[in-house]
Design a protein around this motif. Structure first.
Motif, PDB file in Angstrom:
ATOM      1  N   SER A  54       0.817  -1.217   0.000  1.00 42.56           N
ATOM      2  CA  SER A  54       0.000   0.000   0.000  1.00 42.56           C
ATOM      3  C   SER A  54       0.854   1.271   0.000  1.00 42.56           C
ATOM      4  CB  SER A  54      -0.964   0.001   1.192  1.00 42.56           C
ATOM      5  OG  SER A  54      -0.262   0.059   2.419  1.00 42.56           O
ATOM      6  N   GLU A  55       1.940   1.268   0.737  1.00 38.40           N
ATOM      7  CA  GLU A  55       2.773   2.479   0.862  1.00 38.40           C
ATOM      8  C   GLU A  55       3.610   2.743  -0.385  1.00 38.40           C
ATOM      9  OE1 GLU A  55       4.493   5.873   2.513  1.00 38.40           O
ATOM     10  OE2 GLU A  55       2.831   4.711   3.334  1.00 38.40           O
ATOM     11  N   PHE A  56       4.135   1.677  -0.991  1.00 42.15           N
ATOM     12  CA  PHE A  56       5.083   1.856  -2.091  1.00 42.15           C
ATOM     13  C   PHE A  56       4.526   1.418  -3.451  1.00 42.15           C
ATOM     14  CE2 PHE A  56       7.638   1.335   1.785  1.00 42.15           C
ATOM     15  CZ  PHE A  56       8.296   2.557   1.771  1.00 42.15           C
ATOM     16  N   GLU A  78       8.551 -14.375  -2.806  1.00 37.21           N
ATOM     17  CA  GLU A  78       9.461 -13.293  -2.418  1.00 37.21           C
ATOM     18  C   GLU A  78       9.413 -13.030  -0.910  1.00 37.21           C
ATOM     19  OE1 GLU A  78       9.550 -10.414  -6.302  1.00 37.21           O
ATOM     20  OE2 GLU A  78       7.740 -10.303  -5.048  1.00 37.21           O
ATOM     21  N   MET A  79       8.499 -13.689  -0.208  1.00 40.21           N
ATOM     22  CA  MET A  79       8.372 -13.508   1.242  1.00 40.21           C
ATOM     23  C   MET A  79       9.406 -14.366   1.956  1.00 40.21           C
ATOM     24  SD  MET A  79       4.321 -13.275   1.934  1.00 40.21           S
ATOM     25  CE  MET A  79       3.245 -12.677   0.637  1.00 40.21           C
ATOM     26  N   SER A 102      14.202  -2.374   2.633  1.00 38.61           N
ATOM     27  CA  SER A 102      14.389  -1.168   1.825  1.00 38.61           C
ATOM     28  C   SER A 102      14.990  -1.504   0.460  1.00 38.61           C
ATOM     29  CB  SER A 102      15.284  -0.186   2.582  1.00 38.61           C
ATOM     30  OG  SER A 102      15.467   0.984   1.842  1.00 38.61           O
ATOM     31  N   ALA A 103      16.002  -2.371   0.441  1.00 38.18           N
ATOM     32  CA  ALA A 103      16.623  -2.775  -0.823  1.00 38.18           C
ATOM     33  C   ALA A 103      15.624  -3.545  -1.694  1.00 38.18           C
ATOM     34  CB  ALA A 103      17.860  -3.635  -0.545  1.00 38.18           C
ATOM     35  N   PHE A 104      14.818  -4.392  -1.057  1.00 39.18           N
ATOM     36  CA  PHE A 104      13.800  -5.146  -1.781  1.00 39.18           C
ATOM     37  C   PHE A 104      12.796  -4.191  -2.428  1.00 39.18           C
ATOM     38  CE2 PHE A 104       9.569  -7.254  -1.512  1.00 39.18           C
ATOM     39  CZ  PHE A 104       9.767  -8.196  -2.510  1.00 39.18           C
ATOM     40  N   VAL A 105      12.324  -3.208  -1.679  1.00 40.85           N
ATOM     41  CA  VAL A 105      11.375  -2.224  -2.220  1.00 40.85           C
ATOM     42  C   VAL A 105      12.002  -1.485  -3.388  1.00 40.85           C
ATOM     43  CG1 VAL A 105      10.161  -0.057  -1.724  1.00 40.85           C
ATOM     44  CG2 VAL A 105      10.050  -1.948  -0.089  1.00 40.85           C
ATOM     45  N   ASP A 106      13.242  -1.069  -3.239  1.00 39.70           N
ATOM     46  CA  ASP A 106      13.921  -0.349  -4.320  1.00 39.70           C
ATOM     47  C   ASP A 106      14.037  -1.201  -5.576  1.00 39.70           C
ATOM     48  OD1 ASP A 106      14.145   1.865  -2.678  1.00 39.70           O
ATOM     49  OD2 ASP A 106      16.244   1.509  -2.168  1.00 39.70           O
ATOM     50  N   ARG A 107      14.338  -2.495  -5.410  1.00 36.53           N
ATOM     51  CA  ARG A 107      14.408  -3.400  -6.573  1.00 36.53           C
ATOM     52  C   ARG A 107      13.045  -3.541  -7.232  1.00 36.53           C
ATOM     53  NH1 ARG A 107      17.316  -6.551  -2.982  1.00 36.53           N
ATOM     54  NH2 ARG A 107      15.627  -8.081  -2.813  1.00 36.53           N
ATOM     55  N   LYS A 108      12.003  -3.683  -6.422  1.00 36.84           N
ATOM     56  CA  LYS A 108      10.657  -3.866  -6.960  1.00 36.84           C
ATOM     57  C   LYS A 108      10.170  -2.619  -7.684  1.00 36.84           C
ATOM     58  CE  LYS A 108       8.014  -6.876  -6.288  1.00 36.84           C
ATOM     59  NZ  LYS A 108       7.632  -8.063  -7.068  1.00 36.84           N
ATOM     60  N   LYS A 109      10.552  -1.457  -7.188  1.00 40.45           N
ATOM     61  CA  LYS A 109      10.136  -0.206  -7.827  1.00 40.45           C
ATOM     62  C   LYS A 109      10.923   0.048  -9.102  1.00 40.45           C
ATOM     63  CE  LYS A 109       9.656   3.348  -5.134  1.00 40.45           C
ATOM     64  NZ  LYS A 109       9.799   4.323  -4.039  1.00 40.45           N
ATOM     65  N   GLY A 110      12.055  -0.638  -9.242  1.00 37.79           N
ATOM     66  CA  GLY A 110      12.852  -0.512 -10.464  1.00 37.79           C
ATOM     67  C   GLY A 110      13.647   0.730 -10.461  1.00 37.79           C
TER      68      GLY A 110
END
Length: 80
Positions: A49-51, A59-60, A72-80
């Motif tokens: 919801s946030e990102f 991926e969990m 944080s690194a995972f979110v950055d990878r997912k956001k591309g």
């Protein structure tokens, strides 16, 4: 507020941790007992919801979700 700060704030607000003042970005959230398997689902819901990302079941993993740095690194990878 950057990604890691948002994640830290979420963890502090939603999970009991007597040692949140000492919570380092590299600290294992599972080993410290801050989150458990149910907590992982709460973190995933927050991330989605946030990102605006979608976290797949495969991926969990602790490699992605066990510390603020890893999340944080995972979110950055997912956001591309």
């Amino acid at each position: 507020m950057n990604t890691a700060e948002k994640i830290r704030q979420f963890i502090k607000q939603n999970f009991y941790a007597a040692s949140t003042m000492q919570l380092l970005d590299e600290s294992s959230l599972l080993d410290l007992g801050i989150i458990d398997s149910t907590g992982i689902l709460e973190v995933v819901s927050f991330l989605e919801s946030e990102f605006g990302i979608h976290v797949e079941d495969d991926e969990m993993l602790p490699e992605n979700l066990d510390s603020i740095v890893k999340i944080s690194a995972f979110v950055d990878r997912k956001k591309g």
